[in-house]
Design a protein around this motif. Structure first.
Motif, PDB file in Angstrom:
ATOM      1  N   ILE A   1       0.806  -1.105   0.003  1.00 37.27           N
ATOM      2  CA  ILE A   1       0.018   0.049  -0.177  1.00 37.27           C
ATOM      3  C   ILE A   1       0.825   1.183   0.004  1.00 37.27           C
ATOM      4  CG2 ILE A   1      -1.663   1.306   1.438  1.00 37.27           C
ATOM      5  CD1 ILE A   1      -2.866  -1.137   2.349  1.00 37.27           C
ATOM      6  N   THR A   2       0.400   2.255  -0.735  1.00 35.85           N
ATOM      7  CA  THR A   2       0.997   3.760  -0.682  1.00 35.85           C
ATOM      8  C   THR A   2      -0.388   4.592  -0.239  1.00 35.85           C
ATOM      9  OG1 THR A   2       2.775   3.259  -2.386  1.00 35.85           O
ATOM     10  CG2 THR A   2       2.138   5.406  -1.997  1.00 35.85           C
ATOM     11  N   GLY A   3       0.072   5.211   0.751  1.00 33.68           N
ATOM     12  CA  GLY A   3      -0.675   6.346   1.195  1.00 33.68           C
ATOM     13  C   GLY A   3       0.035   7.728   1.245  1.00 33.68           C
ATOM     14  N   THR A   4      -0.958   8.742   1.181  1.00 37.93           N
ATOM     15  CA  THR A   4      -0.296  10.056   1.294  1.00 37.93           C
ATOM     16  C   THR A   4      -1.406  11.136   1.742  1.00 37.93           C
ATOM     17  OG1 THR A   4       1.214  11.762   0.233  1.00 37.93           O
ATOM     18  CG2 THR A   4      -0.520  10.809  -1.086  1.00 37.93           C
ATOM     19  N   ILE A   5      -1.183  12.006   2.690  1.00 32.57           N
ATOM     20  CA  ILE A   5      -1.996  13.136   2.819  1.00 32.57           C
ATOM     21  C   ILE A   5      -1.136  14.521   2.586  1.00 32.57           C
ATOM     22  CG2 ILE A   5      -1.302  12.932   5.260  1.00 32.57           C
ATOM     23  CD1 ILE A   5      -4.368  13.618   5.998  1.00 32.57           C
ATOM     24  N   ILE A   6      -1.927  15.443   2.159  1.00 38.16           N
ATOM     25  CA  ILE A   6      -1.173  16.720   1.997  1.00 38.16           C
ATOM     26  C   ILE A   6      -1.392  17.608   3.359  1.00 38.16           C
ATOM     27  CG2 ILE A   6      -0.995  18.821   0.421  1.00 38.16           C
ATOM     28  CD1 ILE A   6      -1.961  17.022  -2.053  1.00 38.16           C
ATOM     29  N   LEU A   7      -0.589  18.203   3.884  1.00 37.13           N
ATOM     30  CA  LEU A   7      -0.808  19.128   4.803  1.00 37.13           C
ATOM     31  C   LEU A   7      -0.384  20.358   4.530  1.00 37.13           C
ATOM     32  CD1 LEU A   7       1.517  16.906   7.216  1.00 37.13           C
ATOM     33  CD2 LEU A   7      -0.923  16.799   6.956  1.00 37.13           C
ATOM     34  N   ALA A   8      -0.914  21.577   5.062  1.00 33.07           N
ATOM     35  CA  ALA A   8      -0.815  22.572   4.828  1.00 33.07           C
ATOM     36  C   ALA A   8       0.885  23.187   5.002  1.00 33.07           C
ATOM     37  CB  ALA A   8      -1.245  23.962   5.928  1.00 33.07           C
ATOM     38  N   GLU A   9       1.595  22.168   5.752  1.00 30.39           N
ATOM     39  CA  GLU A   9       2.990  22.625   6.079  1.00 30.39           C
ATOM     40  C   GLU A   9       3.779  21.758   5.164  1.00 30.39           C
ATOM     41  OE1 GLU A   9       0.327  23.109   9.647  1.00 30.39           O
ATOM     42  OE2 GLU A   9       0.679  21.675   8.202  1.00 30.39           O
ATOM     43  N   SER A  10       3.345  20.374   4.900  1.00 29.19           N
ATOM     44  CA  SER A  10       4.292  19.510   4.235  1.00 29.19           C
ATOM     45  C   SER A  10       3.307  18.463   3.509  1.00 29.19           C
ATOM     46  CB  SER A  10       5.142  18.969   5.166  1.00 29.19           C
ATOM     47  OG  SER A  10       6.187  18.386   4.534  1.00 29.19           O
ATOM     48  N   ASN A  11       3.650  17.287   3.586  1.00 29.82           N
ATOM     49  CA  ASN A  11       3.000  16.138   3.295  1.00 29.82           C
ATOM     50  C   ASN A  11       3.576  14.681   4.097  1.00 29.82           C
ATOM     51  OD1 ASN A  11       5.408  16.173   1.216  1.00 29.82           O
ATOM     52  ND2 ASN A  11       4.402  14.097   0.966  1.00 29.82           N
ATOM     53  N   ILE A  12       2.776  13.783   4.083  1.00 29.06           N
ATOM     54  CA  ILE A  12       3.191  12.502   4.924  1.00 29.06           C
ATOM     55  C   ILE A  12       2.883  11.484   3.795  1.00 29.06           C
ATOM     56  CG2 ILE A  12       2.717  10.830   6.429  1.00 29.06           C
ATOM     57  CD1 ILE A  12       1.500  12.869   8.155  1.00 29.06           C
ATOM     58  N   THR A  13       3.974  10.690   3.545  1.00 36.49           N
ATOM     59  CA  THR A  13       3.712   9.248   2.542  1.00 36.49           C
ATOM     60  C   THR A  13       4.157   8.133   3.328  1.00 36.49           C
ATOM     61  OG1 THR A  13       3.986  10.973   0.825  1.00 36.49           O
ATOM     62  CG2 THR A  13       4.329   8.618   0.222  1.00 36.49           C
ATOM     63  N   ILE A  14       3.662   7.096   3.089  1.00 32.78           N
ATOM     64  CA  ILE A  14       3.803   5.782   3.726  1.00 32.78           C
ATOM     65  C   ILE A  14       3.913   4.840   2.440  1.00 32.78           C
ATOM     66  CG2 ILE A  14       1.578   5.315   4.543  1.00 32.78           C
ATOM     67  CD1 ILE A  14       2.809   3.708   6.690  1.00 32.78           C
ATOM     68  N   HIS A  15       4.816   4.026   2.433  1.00 31.32           N
ATOM     69  CA  HIS A  15       4.710   2.810   1.479  1.00 31.32           C
ATOM     70  C   HIS A  15       4.969   1.575   2.441  1.00 31.32           C
ATOM     71  CE1 HIS A  15       5.590   5.570  -1.696  1.00 31.32           C
ATOM     72  NE2 HIS A  15       6.593   6.054  -1.108  1.00 31.32           N
ATOM     73  N   THR A  16       3.994   0.481   2.230  1.00 31.61           N
ATOM     74  CA  THR A  16       4.180  -0.438   3.020  1.00 31.61           C
ATOM     75  C   THR A  16       4.575  -1.869   2.138  1.00 31.61           C
ATOM     76  OG1 THR A  16       1.857  -1.326   2.779  1.00 31.61           O
ATOM     77  CG2 THR A  16       2.169   0.309   4.258  1.00 31.61           C
ATOM     78  N   TYR A  17       5.182  -2.748   2.775  1.00 30.66           N
ATOM     79  CA  TYR A  17       5.800  -3.979   2.226  1.00 30.66           C
ATOM     80  C   TYR A  17       5.133  -5.228   2.900  1.00 30.66           C
ATOM     81  CZ  TYR A  17       8.500  -0.539  -0.025  1.00 30.66           C
ATOM     82  OH  TYR A  17       8.819   0.467  -0.601  1.00 30.66           O
ATOM     83  N   PRO A  18       3.919  -5.491   3.081  1.00 27.63           N
ATOM     84  CA  PRO A  18       3.408  -6.508   4.156  1.00 27.63           C
ATOM     85  C   PRO A  18       4.056  -7.693   4.087  1.00 27.63           C
ATOM     86  CG  PRO A  18       1.460  -5.240   2.781  1.00 27.63           C
ATOM     87  CD  PRO A  18       2.777  -5.150   2.103  1.00 27.63           C
ATOM     88  N   PHE A  19       4.468  -8.311   2.888  1.00 25.47           N
ATOM     89  CA  PHE A  19       5.231  -9.548   2.985  1.00 25.47           C
ATOM     90  C   PHE A  19       6.500  -9.510   3.895  1.00 25.47           C
ATOM     91  CE2 PHE A  19       8.298 -12.497   1.123  1.00 25.47           C
ATOM     92  CZ  PHE A  19       7.264 -13.932   1.284  1.00 25.47           C
ATOM     93  N   LYS A  20       7.180  -8.472   3.923  1.00 26.47           N
ATOM     94  CA  LYS A  20       8.237  -8.227   4.848  1.00 26.47           C
ATOM     95  C   LYS A  20       7.931  -7.634   6.170  1.00 26.47           C
ATOM     96  CE  LYS A  20      11.189  -7.438   0.774  1.00 26.47           C
ATOM     97  NZ  LYS A  20      12.159  -6.544   0.071  1.00 26.47           N
ATOM     98  N   LYS A  21       6.853  -7.290   6.534  1.00 21.71           N
ATOM     99  CA  LYS A  21       6.148  -6.576   7.732  1.00 21.71           C
ATOM    100  C   LYS A  21       6.980  -5.476   7.954  1.00 21.71           C
ATOM    101  CE  LYS A  21       4.685 -11.012   9.880  1.00 21.71           C
ATOM    102  NZ  LYS A  21       4.780 -11.896  10.938  1.00 21.71           N
TER     103      LYS A  21
END
Length: 87
Positions: A65-85
């Protein structure tokens, strides 16, 4: 966890992490909740809803999964690799 701002020009934080649960890292709902909760914890202002995409690759090892949220100050992004936990 305590997060300290070092200046007002934007900070970058990169985290390599592991999860006990492969299921959490493979759950779009969980990743969306994570992005919203982290935004609150670091006291930043979201200006978008979380965008979460579950990528089903040809192999389980490449899916995640890749998820992101845009912030007024910046952003947050996450990439998951469930098979590797790993995220």
């Amino acid at each position: 966890m305590k997060i300290k701002k070092t200046h007002d020009k934007g900070n970058h934080l990169i985290i390599d992490g592991f999860s006990k649960s492969e299921d959490d890292l493979n759950s779009p709902k969980h990743i969306k909740e994570f992005l919203l909760e982290l935004t609150k914890k670091i006291k930043m202002k979201p200006i978008s809803k979380p965008l979460v995409i579950n990528h089903k690759a040809k192999t389980k090892q490449e899916s995640g999964i890749t998820g992101t949220i845009i912030l007024a100050e910046s952003n947050i992004t996450i990439h998951t690799y469930p098979f590797k936990k790993y995220f």
